[in-house]
Each structure stands twice: as structure tokens, then as C-alpha cells.
Design a protein around this motif. Sequence first.
Motif, short mmCIF file in Angstrom:
data_model
loop_
_atom_site.label_atom_id
_atom_site.label_comp_id
_atom_site.label_asym_id
_atom_site.label_seq_id
_atom_site.Cartn_x
_atom_site.Cartn_y
_atom_site.Cartn_z
N ILE A 69 67.24 38.47 79.04
CA ILE A 69 68.32 39.05 78.85
C ILE A 69 68.30 40.34 77.79
O ILE A 69 68.65 41.27 78.03
N GLU A 70 67.78 39.89 76.58
CA GLU A 70 67.67 41.11 75.72
C GLU A 70 66.44 42.08 75.79
O GLU A 70 66.63 43.13 75.37
N GLY A 75 64.77 28.65 75.75
CA GLY A 75 65.76 29.60 74.97
C GLY A 75 64.98 30.96 74.94
O GLY A 75 65.60 32.05 75.24
N PHE A 114 66.49 34.33 76.62
CA PHE A 114 66.91 35.45 75.64
C PHE A 114 65.78 36.65 76.00
O PHE A 114 66.24 37.91 75.74
N SER A 115 64.75 36.21 76.36
CA SER A 115 63.70 37.45 76.75
C SER A 115 64.15 38.22 77.98
O SER A 115 64.13 39.36 78.06
#
Length: 410
Positions: free
Chosen positions: A43-44, A36, A40-41
Motif C-alpha cells: 500500500i505505502e 502486515g 503495508f509495503s
Amino acid sequence: MMPGQRLRGCRSLHWNEDNGRFALLAVLIVLYLLCGAAVFSAIERPSELRAHGRWNGTLLNFSETFNISLQDLSSFLREYEAAIAAGVRADALRPRWDFTGAFYFVGTVVSTIGFGMTTPVTIAGKVFLIFYGLLGCAATILFFNLFLERIITLLAVVMKAVRERRIRNSGLLPPGIQHDFSAYSLPGWKPSVYHVMLILGVSAITISCCASAMYTPVEGWAYLDSLYFCFVTFSTIGFGDFVSSQSAAYEYQSLYRVANFLFMLMGVCCIYSLFNVISIVIKQVLNWMLEKMSCLFCQRCNKANTFLGRRNAIRPGSRGRQGNFGQPPDSDGPCDSDTEGRRLSGEMISMKDLAASNKVSLAIMQKQLSESANGYPRTVCGSTRHNGFSGGVGALGIMNNRLAETSNSR
């Protein structure tokens, strides 16, 4: 080494099954967190870097335009951040600590949502929150558990009634039971965890979609943002980036606040129940993985299972061998009577001898035929098989023996 000793040694692998399940779950959760974090890293992180670049450019342009040093500007922004923490906004918002605002706050506390947009700033408020939350969170968790117990009971009653009607209409019941089926009433039937999970999932989606249809026009959010807010709120994650019912005034304000409260209450209860039912499925997967791992590291299981799979074969001397391996020495119940009427020769046992040895009456045989036709779960040999769901604390203890997958009779 005797075969009986091999079986007992293999069974010792399952003595610490709970500890193995806990360790395996911990490893899987760590891997889940790592995956996860990587997603998320990826993507964000680019969006965060672009936002920092835009903000630094804005500060530099503001400093040059109004001839203000970056140090003074940063000091002013820190004061503004402190004002935001105290509830001050550039746009007009509802009071945070009037009675309705305080009621909204304590609701987020005891439900463990904790949006974070309203927090106590005084020492007395922080101390009171510690003791207030200790009792309130415990009482709310108890309420969620009792709700889970009742929703599973309700679903079981409804699904059982549907199954009874289906069986009546199928024509599978014996003639003697078909007219008095209510006396039998599916005594061993329990709803499947997958059916309950599907019903709770559909209910959660329905509540979220209806709540999002209300939040989108009232709060001015995009529909996808409203769905995101519903999941974050109903799952009690509570980031606080979207918070409902915070503007100073709404059209039909009283009605909206009541609807907002009801949607949150139903959503949190439904998602809590869904999470606990999903945990049963996860536990089933862990049990399956442990079973595969134990058989992988202990090849003696295969030999013992191969022998036990042929224990019902009728051949000379089979009774003596089955007495050593068919059951543990301390087991009792109907299983011990299976071999009473069996012959030691190679002759086939007649149906009459089998019925006499097991003391099966005509009524019991008719009931067994009815159970076979209706698909009832049956207890084999009168003993229960440990399936990894015995006992349990909290929600797991409530669901124990209430669903088909957690029943001891499986």
C-alpha cells in the motif's frame, strides 16, 4: 497397555500447555507481522517512491534556479532537520518546554504514548528521563490495571442487575424463591467476556468519535485523520505525525486543553481495557487450537473420551471399570460418591436410590432446579477444570475468575 495408562499418557500432553500456548502465540505473531508487512509495503511503497521522486525534482529545480550546489543545499537541510528536532518550526507553535508544554510531554512519557515531537536534547534531561520514566510508566500501568479491575466490576454489577430483573420478569423462578430472590442473588454468575468486549468496544468508538468531532474543527484535520489520531494515541502507539494542542493559540484554549486531556485519559484507559479483554478471546482461540492439535497428534484421546462418555451407563461390572478410569486416583469430592449407591446388576436405578446415594436433600434439589432455570454456571462434581486461565500476571491476573470464560467453575 492398560486403558488407565493410556489416559495418563494422554494427559501428559497437557502438562506443558502453557509453553505450547506461548510457542503457538509466538508463531502466530510472526505470521501476523509478515502479513502486515506485506500489506503495508504494497500500500505505502508506491507513495513513498513518488514522494522521493517529487522531492528530488524539487531539489534539482531549486538548485538550478538559485544557483546553489546540491551539496550546500543538503547541508542546509540537515541543519533544518536538527532545528526541527529541537522544536523549531516554520509556523508558530506553542513553547515545548514551558510548564504546560513540559506537562504535556511527561504525560506522553508515563502513558507510553511517546509522540516523539518533543524530546530532551541535554544530557541531564536524557538521564532524568530514564529514571523518571521507569517509575512513572510502572505507576501508570498499575493505574490502568486498577482501572481495568474496577470497570469489569462495574460492568458485572450492572449486567448482573439487568439479568436479575430479566429473570424476575420471566417467571422461571420457583414460587419459594421468587419473593426472596435477593438472598440468592445469582451467586455463581459472571459476565461473559464477549459482552464486556462489546461494551468496551462501543465505549471506545463513542469516545473516539466525540474526540474526533472536537479535533476536526479545532486542529483543522479531516475527520478520518482525527479518528486515526485517536486510535494511535489511545492505543499508546504514538507515531507523532498528528499531535494535538500544539498551536500557539486556540479559541477557548484552556477549555480545549482540559477536554484534550480528559479525552486522552478516558480513551487510553478504555482501549487498554479493551485490548486486555480481546487477549482473553485470543487465549481462548489458542486453547482451542492446542486442544485440536493434541487430539490430532494423540489419537488415544478419542478412545479415552469415548470410554469416559459412556461411564454413566448402568450395566453389570460398570462400577469396577469406572473406578479405574472415571477419575484419577487422587481425586476427591462429590464425584467419589456417584457410584456408592449404584448396583452391579443391569437393573435400572430408581430415583429414590439415586437421591439416597448422593445424599441430595429436597432443599438442594430445589436450588439445583432454580440454577437450571436461571442458567447459573455450575461446578460439576465439585472439582474445577483447568481452562488455561488459572493464575496470570498483571491484567490477566486481574481478569482471572472475574469473567465467565476465565472462571474456574466453567
